[in-house]
Design a protein around this motif. Sequence first.
Motif: not given
Length: 349
Positions: A33-48
Amino acid sequence: MTALTTPARPGHGTGLRPLPWRRMAWVTWRQHRIALAGVAALLGALALYLWFTGLQIHRDWTAAVACHPASSGACGALVGYFISDWQPAQMIAVVLQAVPALIGAFIGAPVLAREMETGTFRYAWTQGFGRSRWTLAKLVPLAVVMAAAAGAFSVLSSWYYQPFLAGRPSFGGSPVPLDAAVFDLRGVAFAAWTLAAFAIGALAGMLIRRVVPAIAATLAAYTGLALAAGLYLREHYMTPLLVKNANAPGSAWILSQQWYAKGGQPVSQSVLGQVLQQGAPQLGGGKGGIPQQDPTVNQYLVQHGYTLWTTYQPGSRFWPFQWIEGGWLLALSVLLIAATVWLVRRRAA
């Protein structure tokens, strides 16, 4: 005194009951879940970034396209402002190209490598969940989540690059849909490359069984595969088209251009430069060869018996190329995951 033994009833074994798939899926989520949260944060920042910057790019592009007459000074100024303000924004492609590699290295590689390195796989196999089911339950949900997230992200990426790919070279973009810089960031290719990177990481982790070397091997293998596809494989997905003494369409991906003499022999740029120096020095045939894409130079050479052959892939083949690349990457990913399962069964004992 005689001891009596009662035979065991058929159908009531003493072994552990197999755990349901949903329990293993929950364990996979807890572990990663921590690694998945990191991917979500990376893609979320790029998406914004893509969303807010893309809104401004589309606004300025719409204003420049709607300006009439296009030859006026005001419209030329709008186009100039668009180029100067937003042409550097295309460089985000360098960051986006690295996203699948990072997912494969930091999500795919540690999935099994960490279990093997720490030895926790031995405990996991005593919990009534076989090796194959254990491997599939760890790899398949993560692979599906990564591919789905990348697919959704590629929709936003395609929208972001739309003004630069709208077939207007005067706007400073590359109107070539098959341009290697953005081809695998759009359509189904981005999700397919992300899935392939994850599968490469999983196999590397099982082969090496140590996290850090597996990460390095994943980055190296993915980079090699991406370069091979972009430089050698992609241009052969479909038979290239060939034109003689004519310009390829503006959206075409030019593969090669070669001048030939009357006898059908290829002519080098230096020889053509000498021809221009002797017959038409005003056309600029200097030490660097002939000026590229100069209609006057081309016309002069054609009139003197030279023929220019241009090999290209038309921009209309964007979606066929997308499906071809997505298809072989999907097949490769399935093969790599199957090889990983086989290795778990054969080598992890």
